[in-house]
Design a protein around this motif. Sequence first.
Motif, PDB file in Angstrom:
ATOM      1  N   VAL A 165      36.954  55.148  41.726  1.00 34.91           N
ATOM      2  CA  VAL A 165      37.841  54.072  41.498  1.00 34.91           C
ATOM      3  C   VAL A 165      36.912  52.889  41.240  1.00 34.91           C
ATOM      4  O   VAL A 165      35.995  52.673  42.166  1.00 34.91           O
ATOM      5  CB  VAL A 165      38.933  54.136  42.442  1.00 34.91           C
ATOM      6  CG1 VAL A 165      39.897  52.839  42.113  1.00 34.91           C
ATOM      7  CG2 VAL A 165      39.606  55.501  42.534  1.00 34.91           C
ATOM      8  N   ALA A 287      39.467  59.562  39.532  1.00 36.50           N
ATOM      9  CA  ALA A 287      40.859  59.070  39.192  1.00 36.50           C
ATOM     10  C   ALA A 287      40.874  58.545  37.907  1.00 36.50           C
ATOM     11  O   ALA A 287      39.778  58.305  37.027  1.00 36.50           O
ATOM     12  CB  ALA A 287      40.838  57.968  40.186  1.00 36.50           C
ATOM     13  N   GLN A 289      42.255  55.943  36.810  1.00 42.62           N
ATOM     14  CA  GLN A 289      41.740  54.294  37.023  1.00 42.62           C
ATOM     15  C   GLN A 289      40.296  53.953  36.415  1.00 42.62           C
ATOM     16  O   GLN A 289      40.225  53.026  35.777  1.00 42.62           O
ATOM     17  CB  GLN A 289      42.055  53.946  38.369  1.00 42.62           C
ATOM     18  CG  GLN A 289      42.223  52.416  38.527  1.00 42.62           C
ATOM     19  CD  GLN A 289      40.742  51.696  39.009  1.00 42.62           C
ATOM     20  OE1 GLN A 289      39.735  52.464  39.159  1.00 42.62           O
ATOM     21  NE2 GLN A 289      40.711  50.360  39.162  1.00 42.62           N
ATOM     22  N   TYR A 298      46.045  51.992  40.741  1.00 41.85           N
ATOM     23  CA  TYR A 298      45.898  53.033  41.586  1.00 41.85           C
ATOM     24  C   TYR A 298      46.535  53.089  43.018  1.00 41.85           C
ATOM     25  O   TYR A 298      46.494  51.946  43.596  1.00 41.85           O
ATOM     26  CB  TYR A 298      44.344  53.201  41.600  1.00 41.85           C
ATOM     27  CG  TYR A 298      43.823  54.491  42.658  1.00 41.85           C
ATOM     28  CD1 TYR A 298      43.514  55.591  42.036  1.00 41.85           C
ATOM     29  CD2 TYR A 298      43.706  54.148  43.975  1.00 41.85           C
ATOM     30  CE1 TYR A 298      43.324  56.479  43.009  1.00 41.85           C
ATOM     31  CE2 TYR A 298      43.172  55.180  44.841  1.00 41.85           C
ATOM     32  CZ  TYR A 298      43.027  56.316  44.209  1.00 41.85           C
ATOM     33  OH  TYR A 298      42.421  57.236  44.949  1.00 41.85           O
TER      34      TYR A 298
END
Length: 463
Positions: A165, A287, A289, A298
């Motif tokens: 992230v 992730a 994101q 997120y």
Amino acid sequence: MEDFWSGVGVDLHLDPDSARGRRAGLERALRDAVRDGRLVPGTRLPATRRLAAELGMSRGTAKAAYDQLVAEGYLRARQGSGTEVAARPADRVPAASGTAGAPAPRLDLRPGSPDVGAFPAAAWLRALRRAIATAPSMAYDYGDPRGRAELRTALSEYLGRARGVIAPPERIVITSGYVQGLALLTRVLDGGVVAMEDPGLPFHRDVVRRAGGRVVPLAVDELGVRATELGDEDAVVVTPAHQYPTGVTLHPERRRALVDWARARGRLIVEDDYDGEFRYDRQPVGALQGMAPGHVVYLGTASKTLGPALRLGWMVLPPNLVDAVADVKLHSDHHTESIGQLALAELVTSHAYDRHVRACRLRYRRRRDRLVSLLGARWGLRGIAAGLHALVEVPDEAEVLERAAREGLAVGRLGDHWHTAADGRPQGLVVGYGTPRERVYPEALEVLGRVLGEVRRGRASTG
């Protein structure tokens, strides 16, 4: 005259009626305090010497009042322990009828919770002590609605390292869990139309609706959400690492389609990474994101890794949403409690959090393996590569759940997760293998296997 008296560390407001005489006035004041609940059963009363001194009466008067209320059953005198409020039959309120008073199942394989018995109490206590010992005095004052800088900085490093992230501390907002984050975001969007996975968690749909949003379903298949079916919705909520409840992982092409939709239309993707740390048979799935940090919110939480009781979650926001979310949070609860944030920051920076997650991953993998060993060869299992739950395909949910309930076993039902009920929907059990305590998990699995075996034999005999 109204007086305040204290004893054994307890303050109580009394109003002895002196017009009735000192003893009678004290008796009435104490009797009324017991009746209206200001003095609850088990409350220790001050010694008669201290009470008399504080109320300006003789010790004999105070003792006589106590003795009278003991005789009436309001108080109880215990040798060597002083006088306390007695429990009376009127205080024993029967349990409420309905679901609120329903007993908990003996065996629980419902999804949604980790094994809270595995909470790292010793590590948390050490982190809490260190955090309190080094915390500035201002940590005990009202704080930044975005959360403590210590935790946002710690999460910035952890989320980048463990989940891929892109999370500068200034773009992180600490929340009291995922639900608050979802509600805050819906309010910032001023309601709007929010696409949510079908099937998905009904409670989360309710959160969006109560915050003013309008929910529309977005179908899920074996590759995850059908991103190409998105249109002019304002946002979409997805669980890409381990879809709830089917357990599928969002296919790379679907990921790209989601990101393309958000960029082309200037829309928002809300990523619920509720159990992304737990994977078993595959490489970590980063992730979503990280592919489009300017279009993805997120949402993460400590509820599955540590425990829901902590009420600690986090949002990693696109730059243009940080101030708006912080303002809504300011006017919602001002800020999430600070001391737990400091303890979690210490746990993360000391890498005790990583060690705990690794230990949990091993524990849950062993549980997953036992589930696969029991059912894998005879029943269709989905979503077993990661997470804390698996989907078991069954021909008749109602029959299995009825038999399980008779055995004291609770298990999740796929049918509860569809946006609308309809004939022909796939049926299945959502088995939360993270929920039971370690000592009862083998029995819970044994009962589940027996119930499913009975269902299969019953269908074979009538077929």
